[in-house]
Structure formats: C-alpha cells, structure tokens
Design a protein around this motif. Sequence first.
Motif, short mmCIF file in Angstrom:
data_model
loop_
_atom_site.label_atom_id
_atom_site.label_comp_id
_atom_site.label_asym_id
_atom_site.label_seq_id
_atom_site.Cartn_x
_atom_site.Cartn_y
_atom_site.Cartn_z
N SER A 247 -30.15 14.99 -51.62
CA SER A 247 -31.29 14.16 -52.04
C SER A 247 -31.83 14.54 -53.41
O SER A 247 -32.77 13.93 -53.90
CB SER A 247 -32.42 14.28 -51.02
N GLY A 248 -31.27 15.58 -54.03
CA GLY A 248 -31.74 15.98 -55.36
C GLY A 248 -33.08 16.68 -55.30
O GLY A 248 -33.36 17.44 -54.38
N ASP A 249 -33.93 16.39 -56.29
CA ASP A 249 -35.23 17.07 -56.39
C ASP A 249 -36.37 16.26 -55.77
O ASP A 249 -37.54 16.56 -55.99
CB ASP A 249 -35.56 17.34 -57.86
N VAL A 250 -36.04 15.25 -55.00
CA VAL A 250 -37.07 14.37 -54.41
C VAL A 250 -37.87 15.13 -53.36
O VAL A 250 -37.33 15.93 -52.60
CB VAL A 250 -36.41 13.13 -53.77
N THR A 251 -39.18 14.86 -53.31
CA THR A 251 -40.05 15.39 -52.26
C THR A 251 -40.50 14.23 -51.39
O THR A 251 -41.01 13.21 -51.89
CB THR A 251 -41.28 16.09 -52.87
#
Length: 610
Positions: A247-251
Amino acid sequence: MCRNNRTNHTLDTELAFMKYFLWFSFLIFSFFIVSCKKKEHTKVSESDKKEVIQSKFARNYPEFDLSILQESLKAHTTNDSVLKSIYIATEFNPVWIHDTLDTKRLYTFIDILNQVEEHGLSPELFSSSKIKMMADAIDSGTFVNNLDTVYKIMIALEEISTRSAIKYITGMKYGFTDPKSLYKKDYDIVTSAPDSLFYNNLYAEIKKDPILAVLNSQPSDDIYLKLREEYKILRTRQETGFKEIVSGDVTYKLGDKSKYIKDIADRLVLTGEYKPDSISSDSLYIKLDEGLLAAINTFRRRNSYPEEAEVGKLTISALNRPFEYYLAKIRANMERYRWKRTKAKHNKHIEVNVAAAMLVANNTKSDSLPLISRVCVGSVRNKTPLLQSDISYMNLNPVWNVPTSIAQKEVAVLQKKDPTYIKRHNMKLYKGGKEVDVSSIDWKDINPSKFSYTIKQDPGGGNSLGLVKFMFNNAFSVYLHDTPSKLAFNRKNRAVSHGCVRVQKPFELAFFCASPVTEVYKDQLYYSINKPPVSEEGKKLLKEQRLKKLPNIINIDKDDRISLFIDYYTAFMYPNDEVLYYADDIYEYDKLILDALNPNQTAEKKKVDK
C-alpha cells in the motif's frame, strides 16, 4: 567441565571415521538387501541378560565378539574426559550395542534427534545423519566380509551416539549456549551449569535407559510448551504464506476503503487476530471498520506496538514480516528459557523485559492483579544491562548525581551553547565537594571532554529521575526511576535512556514495593512529593494539617524482600495470560543466540580456532 565443549580426543575420533562416511554413502545407496523372511529365533544377551532378536546382524556377522568391542571401547574412552566416566559406570558395556546392534534403540534415538527441530534446533547439532549413516551401513550388512571395519564403525557409532545423548540432555536442561559468553559485560544474571552431581545422575540414567533419559530432559515449563506449540503452528502457516501488502506510505483511518485493506484483513485472518463477521455488509473486507481496527490493535499488542486509531506504514511493515521472522524469535527464546536462573524469585517480584520495554510486578501472596507498566530502556549505544538483584530502598525526591559521561558529552556542551542551561535545569556545580557559581566560569574556554566539575540536579518535577527512584545493588550503577519525559512512553521504540529504566507508573510501583498499604499511606506518599492527596480521608487530614510526610528514604523490610530481574525476551507471556507476545530485537541479541546454535557457524568457528 566446560559447557558443551568437545575434547580434542573426540574431534580426532570423528575425523578418523570421516573417511568411512563417503564410503558408507556410496554403499548404502547401492545396496538393496532384503532380509529373508524365515522365522526369527531369540537368545539371551550376555551383556545385560536382555532378550534380543537374532536379526540380520547375527546372520551377517556370526563371528562378532562383544568382548573385543568392549576392549576397544575401553581403549578409546580411557583418555576421553567426556566419555570415560559414563563407560566406567557401565563397566565398558556399550550403551547402544548388546550382543547385536540394538537397532530399535538407535533408530528411536535418531527419530528423537530428527524431531529436535520442534525445539528450534538442528538435528546436525547432534550428528543425526552420521549416526543414521553408520547404523544403516552396519544393519544392512554392508561390511559383511570385513569384521575389523565393523568393530571400528561400531565404536564410532557408540561414541558419537553417547556424546550426542549427553549433549542433548545437558543442553535441554541448561541451554546449549552460555549467556555470559554471548552478552559479555552486559550480563550479570547467574545461570545454572551442570556439575558433578548432575553428570553422575546423567550417567546412571543413560546406563539404565538412554531413550527415557533423553525424553525426560525436555523442558516442561508452561512458557516453553507454549513456544513449542506456536512454533509448530507457524511452521504450518509458513507453508501457506500470505500476500504482501503493497500500500506504500498511505495511512488508513476508520471508515476508509481500499483493496489493500482486504490484504490486511486476509493477513490477520491467517494468524487468528481477525475473525470477520459473516453478516457484515462489507463481504469483501475492503473497509477499515471497528472490528478490523480492533484486530489490528490486537496484532500491535502481540508485537509490543502502541495501539492507534489508524493504520500506517509502520504497522503494515510489521504485518508483512514473513513467518520466519517469528520462527527465528521462538528459536532464540526457547534457548533463553532453557537457561536456568539460580536466584529464586521472592513472593514480591519485579521483572523488566528490556526487549519489550515492559515491567511486570507481581505478588504471589496477594489477590491483586499484577502491575504492568511500560518502561523506557537504554538506547542501542547505552544498553540497559541484564541483571539480578533485590530492591533495597525507594528514594523520594531524589537528587540526580549526573554521571561524568553525561556531564561531559551533554551538559557541558549544552551549557556552552546556552549559558542558562544549568541554572534552568535546576543543576548545581561542585568542585572538591564545594559548590561553584556557574556564572564564575568562562564557558567559552571549557573543553567538554575534559570537564571535571561534579553536577547535581536538585529534586523537583523537572529532575531527570522524576519524583521517585528504586535502588538495588548492581555493578552498573543503574536503577528504576520516574521521569518528567512522559511522551516517550507512547513510542514504539522506547530504547531512549542512558541505561537506567524509566517507569511509566512509578507511584503504582512504589505502592507495590510498600504493600500492603492503606489509602492514607498513598496520600502520604503523594504529599511527600508535593502532590495533593486523593482519598477523602487524606484530604481531611491535610485540611487539619495532620497528614504526615514520609521520609525520603524508604527501606524495604528484609522480611518482605522484592526480587528483581532485568532480562531480555523477544517472545514472552504475561501473568494470567495465555497469549504469546513478541518484541523487536532492539539489541540484536537474538542473532547472537541463533548464530551460536547454527551447526554451520559452529563448524566454521572450529576451523578458525584451529
């Protein structure tokens, strides 16, 4: 006797028979001997009067003479510091061989060695393949026309099998590694080591029944059995695997939807933290709802991470860890739990787990729940030492005698940059026991590395030790204490101190140490550190000016001693909890253990030592 060390004689013995192993491999691979199915006969073994089967061995080696084997065994073991004692005890009768090769006993032993992976160990630590190779070769009749070779191989088989049994039993009871040699100067916990009484009993047990002796040596503590159970489950899950969450750096926050949230859900289903609601409208599990967030926080708790109301890169990175990550932790901690501390716990006991940055205080004579508190421990550079002791006293309103290293590397440096630093932090300078006016020093000319003044920080809310510290004898000048820096307790990585242990719940710990205590006693302690009383009775006494302060030094009664261990576990359990928890290996101590248990590493080390 040094723990787990092989003698030079033993190494020479193994090397002498290594030339046979390649020959064995070729011959065992090529033979295809099928035993005749004629009726077997029984006879009585002259060596120990046991009834044995006249098997292939008796037919393949009819001229075999046990007395020749016994004489050879005596010659081989007389100067062997490990094997001499046990074979004196057996009167040089073999453990694994009677009038014929005791194949049932040997193959049972080999099966046990091959199952040692359940304990996080390699069968090759115990020469399992060598033992099987020799047993197979003799049992198959490979050397039917070479009785001299049979005697030599049987001696090697006997010696290696017995040595492996001793190593197995000793390691299971005391550990296969020595923590002091691994952790060196940062370890001051006394662990048990095998002594002459242990070895005398061990030799008697092996003589009587080596298989039973091996099986009875396996640890049976609840935590060890839990580790074995979890290890077995994870090895099964490892074969299944899971999809990496990319998901990468997504929060993600509560209510967010994403295809990657389904990957998070699937990962947590696999390890049991998440059990989806079958009637949920989100049948694809792409929404971060309260149920999934609760499961994520369960995962966090199990991994010693703080709970949060969102999911970001840090947690997803932890979710992506392969199962081997946890298997390695269990292997390292099974070894830790094989080490046996010699110091007994008192009824009141404090355990600090440096890896998890957690403290547990428990009173076995009280119905109250254990005190569980977060702590901050030493940084990687300033590791908290591992030690054992007893709490000797509590110090309210402590004065901080700033260590020289901190005075030079931090305080003097900061004072040069900011001439108000020492005064603002309620510190004082001393030279030769006399106070020195800070303003009288030309700080521009001060070389911090040669700073020789003593610094003391007065009591108060801003004192680095907080309002209470807990003292105990140790060789490292460390202690447990309160702290004014509370925010660090909310961090995942709480390895931030200079080596001492900062306690998130210092007053609860003080009440535990002084327990049993009344509510008024608690208010006296609060009043002593300039905090208001809490109970109605305490408030009344304060109003009437009858609430007394406690002395700054509160000694622990010798009849109510409190034991303390500061130790390091990356897989552990809490009292009254059946869940296994994990912690990051902040000091990389797991690697030290795993390398020491790796038979390939051990072999390399022997080559280097030579």
